[in-house]
Write an enzyme that holds these catalytic residues in place. Sequence first.
Site, PDB file in Angstrom:
ATOM      1  N   ASN A   1      34.465  30.818  47.822  1.00 45.09           N
ATOM      2  CA  ASN A   1      35.755  30.215  47.438  1.00 45.09           C
ATOM      3  C   ASN A   1      36.750  30.550  48.545  1.00 45.09           C
ATOM      4  O   ASN A   1      37.151  31.701  48.692  1.00 45.09           O
ATOM      5  CB  ASN A   1      36.190  30.802  46.084  1.00 45.09           C
ATOM      6  CG  ASN A   1      37.588  30.370  45.689  1.00 45.09           C
ATOM      7  OD1 ASN A   1      38.163  29.454  46.306  1.00 45.09           O
ATOM      8  ND2 ASN A   1      38.142  31.014  44.668  1.00 45.09           N
ATOM      9  N   TRP A   2      37.135  29.516  49.291  1.00 44.32           N
ATOM     10  CA  TRP A   2      38.001  29.760  50.449  1.00 44.32           C
ATOM     11  C   TRP A   2      39.480  29.823  50.094  1.00 44.32           C
ATOM     12  O   TRP A   2      40.326  30.033  50.959  1.00 44.32           O
ATOM     13  CB  TRP A   2      37.749  28.686  51.510  1.00 44.32           C
ATOM     14  CG  TRP A   2      36.523  28.963  52.349  1.00 44.32           C
ATOM     15  CD1 TRP A   2      35.674  30.035  52.228  1.00 44.32           C
ATOM     16  CD2 TRP A   2      36.026  28.172  53.432  1.00 44.32           C
ATOM     17  NE1 TRP A   2      34.685  29.958  53.167  1.00 44.32           N
ATOM     18  CE2 TRP A   2      34.873  28.820  53.924  1.00 44.32           C
ATOM     19  CE3 TRP A   2      36.435  26.984  54.042  1.00 44.32           C
ATOM     20  CZ2 TRP A   2      34.129  28.309  54.993  1.00 44.32           C
ATOM     21  CZ3 TRP A   2      35.691  26.482  55.102  1.00 44.32           C
ATOM     22  CH2 TRP A   2      34.559  27.142  55.568  1.00 44.32           C
ATOM     23  N   LYS A   3      39.802  29.577  48.848  1.00 44.21           N
ATOM     24  CA  LYS A   3      41.202  29.663  48.392  1.00 44.21           C
ATOM     25  C   LYS A   3      42.125  28.903  49.363  1.00 44.21           C
ATOM     26  O   LYS A   3      41.744  27.835  49.836  1.00 44.21           O
ATOM     27  CB  LYS A   3      41.597  31.134  48.224  1.00 44.21           C
ATOM     28  CG  LYS A   3      40.585  31.866  47.341  1.00 44.21           C
ATOM     29  CD  LYS A   3      41.011  33.232  46.914  1.00 44.21           C
ATOM     30  CE  LYS A   3      39.924  33.829  46.029  1.00 44.21           C
ATOM     31  NZ  LYS A   3      40.260  35.079  45.416  1.00 44.21           N
TER      32      LYS A   3
ATOM     33  N   HIS B   1      39.985  28.918  37.663  1.00 46.31           N
ATOM     34  CA  HIS B   1      39.971  30.192  38.393  1.00 46.31           C
ATOM     35  C   HIS B   1      41.167  31.037  37.919  1.00 46.31           C
ATOM     36  O   HIS B   1      42.238  30.493  37.627  1.00 46.31           O
ATOM     37  CB  HIS B   1      40.058  29.929  39.901  1.00 46.31           C
ATOM     38  CG  HIS B   1      39.851  31.172  40.707  1.00 46.31           C
ATOM     39  ND1 HIS B   1      40.856  32.077  40.912  1.00 46.31           N
ATOM     40  CD2 HIS B   1      38.748  31.680  41.305  1.00 46.31           C
ATOM     41  CE1 HIS B   1      40.381  33.097  41.625  1.00 46.31           C
ATOM     42  NE2 HIS B   1      39.103  32.878  41.867  1.00 46.31           N
TER      43      HIS B   1
ATOM     44  N   GLU C   1      43.284  32.744  39.402  1.00 43.22           N
ATOM     45  CA  GLU C   1      44.540  32.560  40.148  1.00 43.22           C
ATOM     46  C   GLU C   1      45.282  31.323  39.646  1.00 43.22           C
ATOM     47  O   GLU C   1      46.517  31.290  39.622  1.00 43.22           O
ATOM     48  CB  GLU C   1      44.243  32.488  41.653  1.00 43.22           C
ATOM     49  CG  GLU C   1      43.934  33.882  42.195  1.00 43.22           C
ATOM     50  CD  GLU C   1      42.997  33.932  43.387  1.00 43.22           C
ATOM     51  OE1 GLU C   1      42.779  32.899  44.050  1.00 43.22           O
ATOM     52  OE2 GLU C   1      42.464  35.030  43.647  1.00 43.22           O
TER      53      GLU C   1
ATOM     54  N   GLU D   1      34.284  36.354  36.134  1.00 44.92           N
ATOM     55  CA  GLU D   1      35.036  37.099  37.147  1.00 44.92           C
ATOM     56  C   GLU D   1      36.098  37.969  36.479  1.00 44.92           C
ATOM     57  O   GLU D   1      37.177  37.454  36.118  1.00 44.92           O
ATOM     58  CB  GLU D   1      35.746  36.131  38.093  1.00 44.92           C
ATOM     59  CG  GLU D   1      34.836  35.171  38.826  1.00 44.92           C
ATOM     60  CD  GLU D   1      35.522  34.610  40.060  1.00 44.92           C
ATOM     61  OE1 GLU D   1      35.060  34.904  41.159  1.00 44.92           O
ATOM     62  OE2 GLU D   1      36.537  33.918  39.930  1.00 44.92           O
TER      63      GLU D   1
ATOM     64  N   GLY E   1      39.424  40.524  44.572  1.00 45.18           N
ATOM     65  CA  GLY E   1      40.210  40.923  45.739  1.00 45.18           C
ATOM     66  C   GLY E   1      40.667  42.374  45.729  1.00 45.18           C
ATOM     67  O   GLY E   1      41.552  42.752  46.495  1.00 45.18           O
TER      68      GLY E   1
ATOM     69  N   SER F   1      35.016  40.798  44.198  1.00 47.54           N
ATOM     70  CA  SER F   1      34.686  41.784  45.237  1.00 47.54           C
ATOM     71  C   SER F   1      33.203  41.864  45.571  1.00 47.54           C
ATOM     72  O   SER F   1      32.683  42.941  45.859  1.00 47.54           O
ATOM     73  CB  SER F   1      35.233  43.164  44.849  1.00 47.54           C
ATOM     74  OG  SER F   1      36.648  43.135  44.796  1.00 47.54           O
TER      75      SER F   1
HETATM   76  P1  PGA Z   1      36.869  38.120  45.979  1.00 51.27           P
HETATM   77  O1  PGA Z   1      37.317  36.785  45.193  1.00 51.27           O
HETATM   78  O2  PGA Z   1      35.393  37.975  46.275  1.00 51.27           O
HETATM   79  O3  PGA Z   1      37.701  38.144  47.202  1.00 51.27           O
HETATM   80  O4  PGA Z   1      37.128  39.273  45.049  1.00 51.27           O
HETATM   81  C1  PGA Z   1      36.498  36.225  44.199  1.00 51.27           C
HETATM   82  C2  PGA Z   1      37.135  34.982  43.636  1.00 51.27           C
HETATM   83  O5  PGA Z   1      38.362  34.899  43.569  1.00 51.27           O
HETATM   84  O6  PGA Z   1      36.422  34.058  43.212  1.00 51.27           O
END
Ligand code: PGA
Length: 257
Positions: free
Chosen positions: A8-10, A96, A98, A168, A174, A214
Amino acid sequence: MNKIIIGNWKMFKTKSDIAEFKSNFYNLLSNKPIKVNYGLAIPSIFLSYAKQLFHDDKQMLILAQDCHYDFEGAYTGNISWSQLKDIDVIGSLVGHSERRQMFGETDISVNKKNKALLANGMISIVCVGETLHDYENNNSIEVVLKQVRLALINVSEIEIKNMLIAYEPIWAIGTGKIPTTKEVCSLIEKIRNLIEELYSKEISLSLKILYGGSVKPDNINSFLSNDTINGALVGSASLNATDFFSLLKETDILNEK
Ligand code: PGA
């Protein structure tokens, strides 16, 4: 079951970063071909570019990070599932954390997006997970099962075949903090029980459930060596071609076992 790794490149990368990723990634792959399934959820502005760039790679799934559930409409700034389909993007992440935490995504909109993607033959990767507060108060199971149950409203037995779930824990995204494999497996088992209750044993066993939060080359093994976890959704470690390739290589070794 063949495992799957989705990056996931966000909101990261420019066009030239993507071109650089591509050339580094295929340099690595040319020395060590891999069989594992993989994909990248790309910022929407670069989806067409990435589709062209990765065109020859039949293993690579190019996915969106979000979409609107309507076919079209007066939704300034949004992109519909049908517009994704129009440029041959086969699916999207949905819900997601976020988006849930920062952009007002609710269980209702997650359900509408999930349903719209699946009803139109696209792949939907529904993200679920509890906050640190939920985790510390032993509410993870309740919170996550509610998210899954609501995401599945009106989703038929046929449609669910194109759906994946990414578990998740929000506190692991993160942060470098990770739950134990045992905790992840036990939660995933609970999701499977719910799917069995709502659909069938066969569907609950065939549904791919990924872990995210992570995940790095040095810990992916501890998660994916367990049969209960069918893959990983990876943020920061997917940004760099060397790390992403290492994740795939580790997974490939597990698939061969
Ligand atoms: P991360 O993000 O691997 O940087 O913890 C995971 C995600 O947001 O899907």
